[in-house]
Design an enzyme around this catalytic site. Structure first.
Site, PDB file in Angstrom:
ATOM      1  N   HIS A 118       0.808  -1.225   0.000  1.00 26.16           N
ATOM      2  CA  HIS A 118       0.000   0.000   0.000  1.00 26.16           C
ATOM      3  C   HIS A 118       0.843   1.279   0.000  1.00 26.16           C
ATOM      4  O   HIS A 118       0.560   2.234   0.739  1.00 26.16           O
ATOM      5  CB  HIS A 118      -0.952   0.010   1.194  1.00 26.16           C
ATOM      6  CG  HIS A 118      -2.029  -1.053   1.126  1.00 26.16           C
ATOM      7  ND1 HIS A 118      -2.492  -1.588  -0.047  1.00 26.16           N
ATOM      8  CD2 HIS A 118      -2.736  -1.681   2.117  1.00 26.16           C
ATOM      9  CE1 HIS A 118      -3.439  -2.484   0.204  1.00 26.16           C
ATOM     10  NE2 HIS A 118      -3.602  -2.564   1.499  1.00 26.16           N
TER      11      HIS A 118
ATOM     12  N   HIS B 110      -9.798   2.122   0.710  1.00 22.12           N
ATOM     13  CA  HIS B 110      -9.697   0.935   1.555  1.00 22.12           C
ATOM     14  C   HIS B 110     -10.781   0.901   2.638  1.00 22.12           C
ATOM     15  O   HIS B 110     -10.528   0.505   3.781  1.00 22.12           O
ATOM     16  CB  HIS B 110      -8.299   0.890   2.181  1.00 22.12           C
ATOM     17  CG  HIS B 110      -7.816  -0.483   2.506  1.00 22.12           C
ATOM     18  ND1 HIS B 110      -8.208  -1.158   3.631  1.00 22.12           N
ATOM     19  CD2 HIS B 110      -6.983  -1.316   1.853  1.00 22.12           C
ATOM     20  CE1 HIS B 110      -7.618  -2.337   3.662  1.00 22.12           C
ATOM     21  NE2 HIS B 110      -6.861  -2.460   2.590  1.00 22.12           N
TER      22      HIS B 110
ATOM     23  N   GLU C 178     -11.539  -3.444  -2.984  1.00 23.61           N
ATOM     24  CA  GLU C 178     -10.577  -2.439  -3.452  1.00 23.61           C
ATOM     25  C   GLU C 178     -10.457  -2.510  -4.966  1.00 23.61           C
ATOM     26  O   GLU C 178      -9.781  -3.390  -5.495  1.00 23.61           O
ATOM     27  CB  GLU C 178      -9.216  -2.704  -2.808  1.00 23.61           C
ATOM     28  CG  GLU C 178      -9.248  -2.829  -1.308  1.00 23.61           C
ATOM     29  CD  GLU C 178      -7.996  -3.520  -0.774  1.00 23.61           C
ATOM     30  OE1 GLU C 178      -6.883  -3.220  -1.223  1.00 23.61           O
ATOM     31  OE2 GLU C 178      -8.134  -4.391   0.091  1.00 23.61           O
TER      32      GLU C 178
HETATM   33  C1  FUC Z   1      -5.770  -5.488   2.208  1.00 19.69           C
HETATM   34  C2  FUC Z   1      -5.102  -6.802   2.055  1.00 19.69           C
HETATM   35  C3  FUC Z   1      -3.829  -6.945   2.713  1.00 19.69           C
HETATM   36  C4  FUC Z   1      -3.634  -6.206   4.006  1.00 19.69           C
HETATM   37  C5  FUC Z   1      -4.338  -4.872   4.063  1.00 19.69           C
HETATM   38  C6  FUC Z   1      -4.492  -4.295   5.424  1.00 19.69           C
HETATM   39  O1  FUC Z   1      -5.550  -4.650   1.129  1.00 19.69           O
HETATM   40  O2  FUC Z   1      -4.974  -7.172   0.707  1.00 19.69           O
HETATM   41  O3  FUC Z   1      -3.498  -8.302   2.853  1.00 19.69           O
HETATM   42  O4  FUC Z   1      -3.966  -6.957   5.080  1.00 19.69           O
HETATM   43  O5  FUC Z   1      -5.533  -4.836   3.416  1.00 19.69           O
END
Ligand code: FUC
Length: 341
Positions: free
Chosen positions: A105, A179, A311
């Site tokens: 990320h 997210h 996502e």
């Molecule tokens: C998501 C997952 C990852 C990670 C993150 C906090 O994007 O794909 O594995 O744990 O979140």
């Protein structure tokens, strides 16, 4: 549409603004300049109870202490980059490592913890919050000064349109997403296990034990990854499919979106439904397998599967798909429709 602007707190000597947007359709969305985080989405259920459907906090301090990327924009590059390095025209760029040997990320100081600038545009039926940030050349190892904006447009039909724009003065890579962890039960009354998910996808990317795509695309047919006609999330988790066990009991996989219909998440008990339409070629479906249980979220103990993320993005790991040429405009839109059935 109505909106209220407040100062949520101060960080590094800078005030952090928050916005509360109220639609005539009975929904309410709150977001802030820190990480472009969506902190709350209130939505009525079929009995008229208005409750929150995302994981988030009321204070800045809680986000600083523990946030597994709650509600934020992730970038410059969503997902994992193997060995935290990539190459452009013979030059290797080394990124910060924050997930074993890999970059996750965008790195520890990614867009999720930046204080963005913001501006508001309002019409009778829509409020737009325009967040902007100039990410300097070399930030977290990424090349190019990247001028980024993220726009949250929320309207009276209870639709949230997120527009991502970016331009770099050097060839680079960009892959942006939001997210948010959704839980349609309302105020986190139940886990997301009995939510029904529909994904217009006939293939997903296999992962290795570091959660990196292996390069294999697997047809969903005949597996618990087949969400084409709708499936309760618990079914996949109970199935014992090795891919679901390896990611910590659930899903953490990129699905290729190859059918022209929305992603749909539905909670039978509350009647709440979320539809997502995106221009992106993939969605990472993460079922909150690694959510820690050592803190509480607005009075509710955090736990595994308390929220799930959808996502929308370019398939992580496919580096060729992530390049952005010098002066090329990165433009991507994803729409979320909050409704009742
Ligand atoms: C998501 C997952 C990852 C990670 C993150 C906090 O994007 O794909 O594995 O744990 O979140």
């Amino acid at each position: 549409m109505e909106f209220i602007e407040t100062i949520l707190g101060t960080l590094d000597g800078k005030e952090v603004k928050a916005y509360n947007l109220k639609s005539a359709g009975g929904a309410e969305l709150t977001c802030m300049e820190y990480g472009c985080i969506i902190t709350k989405i209130n939505l009525p259920d079929r009995y008229g109870n208005t409750e929150n459907i995302v994981l988030g906090f009321d204070t800045l301090e809680e986000y600083l202490n523990h946030s597994p990327y709650f509600g934020c924009v992730v970038g410059r590059s969503a997902g994992r980059i193997k060995n935290a390095a990539f190459e452009i025209e013979g030059v290797t760029y080394k990124l910060s490592k924050n997930d074993g040997e890999n970059n996750l990320h965008g790195g520890p100081n990614g867009f999720h913890q930046v204080i963005w600038d913001s501006a508001v545009e309002k019409t009778d039926s829509e409020v737009k919050i325009i967040f902007s940030y100039l990410s300097p050349n070399g930030e977290e190892g990424f090349p190019g000064n990247l001028d980024v904006s993220v726009i949250y447009a929320f309207n009276d039909q209870n639709e949230l349109l997120i527009t991502y724009k970016a331009v770099s003065d050097q060839k680079t890579i960009v892959n942006l997403t939001n997210h948010s962890y959704f839980n349609l039960s309302g105020n986190l009354k139940r886990t997301i296990l009995e939510h029904e998910l529909t994904l217009p996808s006939d293939r997903f990317l296999e992962l290795d034990d570091a959660l990196l795509p292996t390069g294999r695309m697997i047809p969903v047919e005949g597996t618990v990854f087949d969400f084409q006609k709708g499936r309760r999330i618990s079914e996949g988790i109970e199935s014992g499919d090795p891919q679901t066990i390896m990611v910590g009991g659930g899903f953490d996989h990129p699905f290729l979106l190859n059918q022209k219909r929305p992603i749909c998440l539905f909670d039978h008990e509350s009647g709440r439904k979320l539809e997502i339409e995106t221009e992106e070629p993939a969605v990472v479906f993460y079922s909150g397998n690694m959510l820690p249980d050592d803190f509480s979220i607005r009075g509710v103990q955090s736990q595994k599967h308390l929220g799930l993320c959808l996502e929308t993005q370019k398939p992580p790991g496919m580096m060729d798909a992530l390049f952005l040429e010098k002066n090329q405009v990165y433009l991507s839109k994803t729409k979320y429709r909050f409704a009742l059935v």
